[in-house]
Design a protein around this motif. Structure first.
Motif, PDB file in Angstrom:
ATOM      1  N   TYR A 104      -5.072  10.432   2.284  1.00  0.00           N
ATOM      2  CA  TYR A 104      -3.843  10.196   3.001  1.00  0.00           C
ATOM      3  C   TYR A 104      -4.050  10.457   4.532  1.00  0.00           C
ATOM      4  O   TYR A 104      -4.147  11.831   3.832  1.00  0.00           O
ATOM      5  N   ARG A 107       0.874  -1.465  -0.299  1.00  0.00           N
ATOM      6  CA  ARG A 107       0.128  -0.075   0.352  1.00  0.00           C
ATOM      7  C   ARG A 107       0.703   1.349  -0.266  1.00  0.00           C
ATOM      8  O   ARG A 107       0.754   1.878  -0.153  1.00  0.00           O
ATOM      9  N   GLN A 143       0.811   3.926  -2.399  1.00  0.00           N
ATOM     10  CA  GLN A 143       0.428   5.925  -2.172  1.00  0.00           C
ATOM     11  C   GLN A 143       1.032   6.695  -2.648  1.00  0.00           C
ATOM     12  O   GLN A 143       1.336   7.430  -2.610  1.00  0.00           O
ATOM     13  N   LEU A 203      -5.550  11.308  -2.970  1.00  0.00           N
ATOM     14  CA  LEU A 203      -4.794  10.726  -3.708  1.00  0.00           C
ATOM     15  C   LEU A 203      -5.034  10.427  -4.643  1.00  0.00           C
ATOM     16  O   LEU A 203      -4.158  10.617  -5.781  1.00  0.00           O
ATOM     17  N   ASP A 232      -6.643   4.806   2.926  1.00  0.00           N
ATOM     18  CA  ASP A 232      -5.828   5.612   2.592  1.00  0.00           C
ATOM     19  C   ASP A 232      -5.195   5.349   1.416  1.00  0.00           C
ATOM     20  O   ASP A 232      -4.081   5.547   0.932  1.00  0.00           O
ATOM     21  N   ASP A 233      -5.714   4.690   0.502  1.00  0.00           N
ATOM     22  CA  ASP A 233      -5.204   4.244  -0.970  1.00  0.00           C
ATOM     23  C   ASP A 233      -6.118   5.327  -1.550  1.00  0.00           C
ATOM     24  O   ASP A 233      -5.378   5.679  -2.688  1.00  0.00           O
TER      25      ASP A 233
END
Ligand code: AMP
Ligand code: ZN
Length: 440
Positions: A269, A22, A26, A294, A265-266
């Motif tokens: 963030y 991940r 990110q 993101l 949080d992909d």
């Protein structure tokens, strides 16, 4: 071989991805984002140039700390479309934040953004107990507010049956709960308690309903409120978090373990900072949540200061998801109040009061929860002249103030005129707000 998880998961690949993979994703997305906003949003180009940031110099995730923050003020200064990264031709939807500060904060979505939003809402709905078989009574408001359409698209993508009943009209909500057999309800937590009360008042046994899960958010609430909702309805009450600037609901959502909200949080963030210094706090410490979008295309934001106070909870979640968990939102780092889901700043009320000659700008705002609905009372001093006037004059002034505030913030308030020099004075910061809702 596929691993077994204790509860259904919408997107196993993304939601249970190992942390190193991940992080790689990110970083890749962060680099793309930084070039994207530099090339497309004059606001960011100017900010980066001023501070000497070159998109090509982003080499690791920790480099994010060198990027500038974005605030709600920046969105206001660029009202309505100045922060958009694509031409309006590519925008398929426009929403606005629930703040009614004269001018709302405007956000635009490309088709890809709508797909991302539906995806994170499908993850949220499923982690909150919704399945393809579910009947979802969506009692979030449909309109400029993101709640209604956000939950609607997520539940549809998941394959549930959505009832787009929208907010309010409690008698109808109860009828639909009884006759349509909804097993999931989506609304604000305070409305769910109001609903519970009305169900009881109507002499209906809540246990006779098919309702099993509630996905509640858009305003602060507490563990004790959760316990009350779960007892009275009786259902499993799940916490959902989001804000229109980032995408709407579905930024983070609890799983059925009910121990913190997994932040996706992909796409979003998170960082937790000290609101005074802007520095990162220690892991697990309370601070202000800052989010970088993101993957967003319409209005991508770098290090957006949410003003919401929370912490990242340590440890793994038994549900198997690897997305980090945010603690319940503990409050805000600014003075914004959320009254019946509407964002209200004391400064807005002050602005109204200073323009009305019958009153002096000495005031206090008192917030209560009456039958689970927020009531805002504005206590304000009258001037000496009016005080010696007849009662008729006082009543007229009260109406005038209430009307002007309603015009400004869009919700009705109770106005209480008091004698000159009776509102408590303070030597330091004035205590303008007394919040009796016990939300913290
Ligand atoms: P809006 O963009 O108008 O929908 O408002 C977003 C704000 O609502 C957030 O910044 C939070 O302050 C608040 N909010 C949303 N969801 C929650 C939640 N689950 N708990 C506490 N506050 C929330
Ligand atoms: Zn979990």
């Amino acid at each position: 071989m596929a691993k077994d998880f204790p509860y259904p998961i919408w997107n196993i690949e993304m939601e249970t991805m190992d942390l190193e993979t991940r992080k790689t994703l990110q970083l890749y997305r962060l680099k793309e984002l930084v070039s994207y906003v530099y090339d497309r949003v004059p606001f960011y180009k100017k900010k980066f140039d001023e501070t000497g940031i070159k998109p090509a110099e982003i080499k690791s995730l920790s480099d994010i700390a060198g990027l500038p923050f974005t605030t709600k003020g920046d969105l206001r200064d660029n009202y309505p479309y100045g922060m958009f990264a694509v031409p309006l031709d590519d925008i398929v939807r426009i929403h606005a934040s629930s703040g009614t500060t004269g001018k709302p904060t405007v956000v635009g979505y490309t088709q890809e953004d709508i797909d991302t939003w539906s995806e994170v809402m499908a993850r949220s709905m499923m982690s909150g107990g919704t399945t393809r078989k579910s009947i979802v009574q969506n009692a979030y408001g449909y309109g400029l507010f993101t709640g209604g359409l956000g939950a609607h698209y997520g539940a549809e993508l998941l394959g549930a049956s959505v009832i787009p009943i929208s907010g309010g009209n409690t008698a109808r909500q109860i009828l639909v709960l009884q006759d349509f057999g909804s097993d999931v309800i989506t609304c604000t937590p305070s409305y769910s308690l109001y609903l519970a009360e009305e169900i009881e008042k109507a002499g209906i046994d809540p246990k006779s309903l098919k309702l099993r899960y509630g996905i509640f958010g858009a305003e602060p609430w507490t563990e004790s409120m959760r316990m009350e909702i779960e007892k009275r309805l009786p259902i499993k009450a799940i916490n959902i978090y989001g804000l229109s600037e980032i995408i709407g609901p579905g930024v983070a959502n609890e799983c059925q373990e009910q121990k913190g909200m997994h932040i996706y949080d992909d796409h979003f963030y998170p960082e937790i900072i000290n609101p005074e210094t802007g520095e990162h706090v220690q892991d697990g410490e309370l601070g202000e949540l800052v989010i970088t979008t993101l993957t967003k295309k319409g209005i991508p934001l770098i290090r957006y200061r949410t003003r919401d106070l929370t912490r990242i909870l340590p440890g793994d979640c038994p549900c198997g998801r690897t997305h980090p968990r945010l603690d319940r939102i503990m409050g805000r780092s600014d003075d914004m109040l959320i009254i019946r889901g509407v964002n209200v700043f004391p400064s807005q009320i002050e602005e109204v009061l200073v323009q009305i000659e019958e009153v002096a700008p000495h005031y206090q705002l008192i917030v209560d929860r009456d039958h689970n609905l927020d009531v805002l009372t504005v206590m304000v001093e009258v001037n000496d002249k009016l005080f010696s006037d007849e009662i008729k004059g006082l009543e007229a002034a009260e109406k005038k103030v209430a009307h002007a505030i309603h015009q400004m913030i869009g919700i009705s308030v109770v106005v209480k005129l008091v004698e000159p020099r009776t509102v408590a004075r303070s030597e330091g910061k004035a205590k303008r707000v007394i919040d009796n809702r016990k939300l913290n």
